[in-house]
Design a protein around this motif. Structure first.
Motif: not given
Length: 498
Positions: A27-33, A163-164, A356-358, A479-481
């Motif tokens: 939620v706060t850091e959203r590391l995966a993105w 995917r980073s 980002a919330r989705l 989204t890097g896809s």
């Protein structure tokens, strides 16, 4: 291993780990993105895999002999990876205080678990090698559920790390090439989702930037060098400001619209714009342009009607907000300053805003269309919006309301399908309109369920070229896809009205 204290500490470790993952990492850091957190994500993925092994071992077996030594080795490796992770976090990001406290408690609790486990493992290591089946009732079930959860996040973090590199954003300076060199730009709302990228682009291109923010600590996220102020009074009358970009205002799609919330939403925008008028009045050299924020909410709830800048409005709170904001901005034109009111659509990017919330619910298969999915969504990719702002500053003949949306709005059902496809996930859920309206009232009806089919006629007529005019290709890109989509920018496209 029947010590209730040990199982209590394990349960506490699971609970704190869950809190850290969901609240901080998601939620706060959203590391995966965050492209910068590639190594941290890999460390999390490996550590979570070890946790899954540890929890399953605790739940159903007692390792003896050589298996005890293997299990102890996993515990030691977990400690090494955790220490490595702590160093990586400190080097690459600023941790919120809640995460630092949680990490400290996790470390202390894990140390207590190891202290209780050490004599048990010592005894088991001298016994014949075997994996002795055991069961501790609901403790075993809880540990198995925890093992499944951390295994899921292990796979997710390792995939996110891979995917980073595809999440790297294009050169920021390239977004403001329309501007003359060495401009001085004042930005309000510069620490917000759009403002941060705008400031990054301006600084990278060699412009001087002054950012007005209520909390100077938030300016730490900005690209530097930048001048951060908390009061317009800090700007001297002799200072030269070439243009002002006004993006400040309380979030509108955030919580229930109580009477107090409605007043703050309007007042935050009008008061800031009035303050800018006072600043302009005392400046010895007036800025050439004010680019003031507004939103497509100005048009109200309009169904399938195609809305250009010449369209009329219908009654709605969002219209009231935008109308008062635009009126306050247009008053500044009487002081000889060209004013452009950008009616901005849904701004899409992985770093913030609605998208980002989705991302997290969609990534875990929870994607859902809102209501019947028939409502139109008028959107714009964040970098394209930054380019629109730079264009509005530069085009001396552009003034008044301008729709800042991509040329091709889409229905919510199409958006839901496109986002799910970009993330290679299913999206078969639907959130009923009545549920959203009951839970969130007018906020849901006017922002989540409202239909506004807006097209940027004035920009297209003037030849502005969108780099991301189509939703599906844009979502794949950000989204890097789609490998290589960021390294080789899409050709700029202008789409004529049909």
């Amino acid at each position: 291993m029947t010590d209730p204290l040990l199982w209590t500490l394990i349960s506490v470790q699971i609970a704190m780990g869950l809190f850290d993952t969901l609240v901080h990492h998601e939620v706060t850091e959203r590391l995966a993105w965050r492209a910068s957190q590639k190594l941290e994500l890999r460390l999390h993925g490996i550590r979570n895999f070890f946790y899954a092994v540890i929890f399953l071992t605790f739940a159903w077996t007692e390792p003896r002999g050589i298996f005890t030594l293997l299990f102890a080795a996993i515990l030691v490796l977990e400690v090494i990876i955790t220490l490595w992770d702590f160093v990586e976090e400190d080097l690459t990001r600023k941790l919120p205080w809640t995460e630092r406290i949680n990490h400290t408690l996790l470390t202390l609790n894990y140390g207590a678990i190891l202290a209780l486990l050490a004599p048990i493992l010592w005894q088991w290591s001298f016994q014949p090698s075997a994996m002795v089946p055991v069961s501790y009732g609901w403790w075993s079930v809880m540990a198995s559920i925890a093992a499944f959860g951390v295994a899921v996040f292990s796979a997710r973090d390792l995939l996110a790390a891979s995917r980073s590199e595809r999440l790297l954003k294009p050169d920021a300076a390239d977004l403001v090439t329309a501007l003359p060199p060495r401009q001085h730009i004042l930005v309000t709302g510069g620490t917000g989702f759009v403002g941060v990228r705008l400031v990054e682009a301006l600084v990278a291109a060699g412009h001087s930037v002054t950012v007005l923010t209520r909390d100077l600590r938030k300016a730490e996220v900005l690209s530097h060098p930048v001048r951060a102020i908390s009061d317009l009074g800090d700007i001297h009358a002799k200072d030269r400001i070439d243009a002002i970009v006004n993006l400040a205002g309380d979030p509108i799609a955030n919580g229930l619209w109580t009477s107090g919330k409605r007043q703050r939403i309007i007042q935050s925008r009008v008061a800031m714009t009035n303050a800018l008028e006072e600043l302009i009045a005392r400046l010895e050299t007036k800025p050439d342009c004010l680019v003031s924020g507004s939103a497509i909410g100005w048009y109200g709830l309009r169904g399938d009607e195609v809305l250009t800048e010449s369209a009329t409005s219908s009654p709605a709170f969002t219209h009231e907000v935008c109308e008062q904001w635009e009126q306050a901005a247009m008053q500044i034109s009487e002081r000889g300053v060209r004013v452009v009111a950008l009616r901005i659509g849904l701004v899409l990017g992985v770093d913030g805003g609605m998208l980002a919330r989705l991302l997290t619910p969609f990534e875990f298969g929870g994607g859902a269309k809102l209501g019947d999915g028939g409502q139109w969504m008028s959107w714009i990719e964040r970098d394209d919006l930054v380019r629109v702002i730079a264009y509005a500053i530069t085009d001396e003949d552009l003034e008044g309301p301008v729709n800042a949306t991509a040329p091709e709005p889409v229905r919510n059902a199409v958006f839901t399908k496109a986002l799910a496809h970009a993330l290679t996930r299913p999206a078969f859920l639907r959130i009923p309109a009545w549920l959203l309206s009951t839970a969130l009232g007018d906020m849901a009806r006017e922002t989540m369920l409202a239909s506004q089919r807006v097209v940027p006629k004035r920009l297209l007529d003037r030849g502005f070229l969108f780099r991301q005019p189509e939703l599906e290709s844009m979502l794949r890109s950000i989204t890097g896809s789609s490998a290589g989509s960021r390294s080789k920018p899409k050709q700029e496209i202008g789409v004529a009205l049909r």
